[in-house]
Design an enzyme around this catalytic site. Structure first.
Site, PDB file in Angstrom:
ATOM      1  N   TYR A 149     -14.825  86.998 138.553  1.00  0.00           N
ATOM      2  CA  TYR A 149     -14.830  88.476 138.436  1.00  0.00           C
ATOM      3  C   TYR A 149     -16.089  89.068 137.922  1.00  0.00           C
ATOM      4  CZ  TYR A 149     -12.907  92.905 136.817  1.00  0.00           C
ATOM      5  OH  TYR A 149     -12.541  94.211 136.484  1.00  0.00           O
ATOM      6  N   PHE A 195       1.093  94.264 124.743  1.00  0.00           N
ATOM      7  CA  PHE A 195       1.672  94.755 123.413  1.00  0.00           C
ATOM      8  C   PHE A 195       2.639  95.561 123.377  1.00  0.00           C
ATOM      9  CE2 PHE A 195      -2.485  93.472 120.777  1.00  0.00           C
ATOM     10  CZ  PHE A 195      -2.401  91.997 121.085  1.00  0.00           C
TER      11      PHE A 195
END
Ligand code: NAD
Ligand code: UDP
Length: 320
Positions: A149, A195
């Site tokens: 990436y 999260f």
């Protein structure tokens, strides 16, 4: 034939998180939008609400293969952005960033379109300079698990600037720092979506490492605004331009904030840090302020409220 009024704009990766917001914004501005996506990480759900608009068109296509469409502007966003997804098939990630860039630059040259590149703060790697200005060349591992990436995006920037110098192409390069908001994939693996999803389900919050690493989080609406402003700059302005929110938080702080805002029973657990995980990240956005008069307006808490509402809704729909 060229439309007299509407700009014809191609958005690659248009069914992804950022791409779907961008398509929506461009349609609202009165453009004709072609969304190109291979649906690797993007989904039709992200663009369902746009499908009835006669000025919106979807093409299933992989940008590692050539594409011929008549357009005035190209936003090149196609590429998985989450480390889990871009490491799933690293060779395809490099192909998407490099061959994809060559194909889109070739198209821009052929039809004389202006072209925007969604580059990334990852070009700075694990930065030794803090905050990061655009002049910093970065500290990147060329052979690690993130390299497909990071180096792919660096090579794409090289290609953009060579097409600018060699072929006088009109280019706009944005270096995007961590961005979050609705339409992120719930299993995307990135920290904000992870999260929130964990906290909504009272599952353990997985902090990698000791949570002292930092990131700067930008709400998606702020980011889309600077994309559009950058694209509209005079032809001699190329960037690269940092686009992100300088508000910097440790990952542990983010975990505590999400648990508190959701009122979750989740406990925070600490798991091994993935290799080459950058220790700090904060954009220097002086250039964006000076050039396009932009700075983020949405604070982390405000953006999290909207993002939590989106994921809570999604979770409810799945249970029904
Ligand atoms: P995303 O994974 O939600 O969206 C990427 C989209 O590209 C998906 O719809 C996917 O299906 C599509 N795609 C992937 N490979 C393709 C290919 N070969 N051909 C056609 N379509 C392909 O990610 P995102 O967060 O929306 O990121 C969009 C762009 O912004 C990416 O280029 C990414 O590198 C860049 N970026 C994003 C962030 C961020 O925080 N969101 C940060 C830095 C850079
Ligand atoms: N991270 C974490 N728990 C998670 C997901 C990510 O602690 O469940 C950490 C990750 O190690 C990194 C930071 O959060 O330090 C941001 O990760 P993300 O994948 O969102 O983006 P990137 O590393 O590309 O900035």
């Amino acid at each position: 034939m060229k439309s007299l009024q509407r700009k014809r704009v191609l958005v690659t990766g248009g069914a992804g998180f950022l791409g779907s917001h961008l398509c929506e914004r461009l349609l609202a501005e009165g453009d004709d939008v072609i969304c190109v996506d291979n649906f690797f990480t993007g989904t039709k759900d992200n663009i369902l609400h746009l499908l009835e608009n006669p000025h919106f068109e979807v093409m299933r296509h992989d940008i590692t293969f050539p594409l011929y469409v008549e357009v005035d502007e190209i936003y090149n966003l196609a590429c998985p952005a989450s480390p889990i997804h871009y490491q799933y098939d690293p060779v395809q990630t490099t192909k998407t960033t490099v061959h994809g860039a060559i194909n889109m630059l070739g198209l821009a040259k052929r039809v004389n379109a202006k072209i925007f590149q969604a580059s990334t703060s990852e070009v700075y790697g694990d930065p030794e300079l803090h905050p990061q200005p655009e002049s910093y060349w970065g500290n990147v591992n060329p052979i690690g698990v993130r390299s497909c990436y990071d180096e792919g995006k660096r090579c794409a920037e090289t290609l953009f600037f060579d097409y600018f110098r060699q072929h006088k192409l009109r280019i706009k390069v944005a270096r995007i720092f961590n961005t979050y908001g609705p339409y992120m994939h719930p299993n995307d693996g990135r920290v904000v979506s992870n999260f929130i999803m964990q906290a909504l389900q009272d599952q353990p919050i997985t902090v990698y490492g000791d949570g002292s690493q930092t990131r700067s989080f930008c709400y998606v609406d702020d980011l889309i605004e600077v994309f559009v402003r950058l694209m509209a700059t005079p032809d001699d302005f190329t960037g690269p331009m940092n686009t992100g929110n300088p508000g910097e938080f440790t990952i542990k702080e983010l975990a505590e904030k999400v648990v508190e805002m959701i009122g979750s029973k989740s406990e925070i657990i600490y798991t091994p840090l993935p290799s080459d995980d950058p220790t700090q990240r904060q954009p220097d956005i002086s250039l964006a302020k000076e050039t396009v008069g932009w700075e983020p307006q949405i604070k982390l808490e405000e953006g999290l409220v909207k993002t939590i509402a989106y994921f809570a809704d999604l979770t409810k729909q799945r249970q029904e």
